[in-house]
Each structure stands twice: as C-alpha cells, then as structure tokens.
Motif scaffolding. Sequence first.
Motif, short mmCIF file in Angstrom:
data_model
loop_
_atom_site.label_atom_id
_atom_site.label_comp_id
_atom_site.label_asym_id
_atom_site.label_seq_id
_atom_site.Cartn_x
_atom_site.Cartn_y
_atom_site.Cartn_z
N VAL A 82 0.91 -1.28 0.04
CA VAL A 82 0.05 0.04 0.08
C VAL A 82 0.84 1.06 0.12
N ALA A 93 -3.39 3.97 -1.59
CA ALA A 93 -4.11 4.20 -0.54
C ALA A 93 -3.19 4.93 0.56
N PRO A 106 -8.25 1.00 2.92
CA PRO A 106 -9.67 0.37 2.35
C PRO A 106 -9.51 -1.30 2.26
#
Length: 255
Positions: free
Chosen positions: A84, A110, A116
């Motif tokens: 991420v 993200a 998420p």
Amino acid sequence: MTDERAAEVAHNRALWAVVNERWTDAAAPGMWARSEPVWGLFELPESELGLLGEVRGRDVVELACGTAYVSAWLHRAGARPVAVDLSGEQLATARRLQDGSGPRFPLLQADAERLPLADACADLVVSEHGAAAWCDPERWLPEAARVLRPGGRLVFLTNSHLSALCVPEEEGVAGDRLLRGYGEAARVHWPGGGTEFHPSHGDWVRHLGGAGFVVEALHELFAPAGRDDHPFYEIVTPDWSTRWPAEEVWVARRA
C-alpha cells in the motif's frame, strides 16, 4: 481528516512523485533483486536482526511501501503481501518491476491513515521508512491494529528520535548537538519538503498502547563500521550513526 492534514497529505504525495523520479525509480531494481530482506539506510540483514519472525503462509500488509521491494522480498519468502502506498508514481515503478521479472502481488494506492482493507485481514503489518515518518501516529496505528488479527505483529522502521532532534530546521545532516526541544520533532514541517512525525520513545509507547498494541521490542540501529552513505537519503553520516542510533525499529503485538 482536517483540511490542514489533507493539505499535508497532498503535499507529501507530490513530494514523493519528485523523489521517485529523481532517485527511487533508479534504485528500485537493485532493491527488488536482493535475495534477503535488509533494513534501513545501512542495509542491516534481517537474518541478523530477526524482526519479522516466520512469514511463510502469512498474510502481510506493507504500509507506505514506496516501490514495494519489501513486499517482493516477503513474497519470495512465502508470504502473501499487499503493498500500500499513497504515491501512484512509486506504485507505477513497482508495477513495472512486477511486469519485468515479478513476483506479482497486489499493489494498492491508498493512505495508511485510511486503509480500504477488511478488519483482521493480516498476520503482519510492516513498514520500512514509510508510515511511521509520513503518517500521523494517532491515525495510522489504529488502522494497523484494525487490519491485524489478534496476536498479529507490527514491525516498523523510522528515523531515530535523536537524529530528528539533531537535524537543522532548514534541513541538512544531523550534527553533534541538540537543535530542537524534546517534543518539537513530534511533527516537523520541512522547508520546501514534507511533513514528518518523529515522536519520542515515550510518545510511541503511548500511541501504540492507545491503539491496542503491546510493545515487544525497540531496536536502535547503528551504522556498521566502514559502511558508506545511503545513495539517496542523507540525513545522517556514517560517522554520526556509528556513535548514535540513526534509526529505530519497533516491534509490537496486537492484543
């Protein structure tokens, strides 16, 4: 998220687009090609530090992964990583390397402060010079706890609190005297740079405990004798970091 924090995050995202263009894109292939995980500016081997534990068969989330070389190492060791990062440019570099030689694993754009990802989806959350410096600990640590299963492990590396106290306000290399008050490094706005977070050890313990973690270890990392500067991130010199810890690694367990 407040307007102030949203502006900081946007500024940091733009900064890392520049960093990727100038440095990390070129460095990434060499990092991906390594056969063994290493840690920090001076590339200390995981085989000596023993921070991660057994990763084979484990679900791993790497936060603020940059070009995702840590996830590549973990995948080769038998883990199932999800990498991420906030920067689309850095993830594009990671995707190019996946297309060229692999391994393949999910890359997710993200913010580590707002993941998420499902609750309790990971056995291990890891971040090497990522979330700890660039994300608000009051936001990203609860998110790390949320995605970890009970008993799951959090391992993150960041600049030492001491080094942050010794770097000039206008940026530069750490010197041999304190230039900030003890609490002033908790949130640093670099001139022409981004916003970073360098809490004291006491504050890290408080933040981790408040997010539901039990601290298991703090490793203060020094440069091995004769080790050269890191090729693109010069906040300390090898001489400084053989005398004082340049980096620290926290290991914690989700209660």
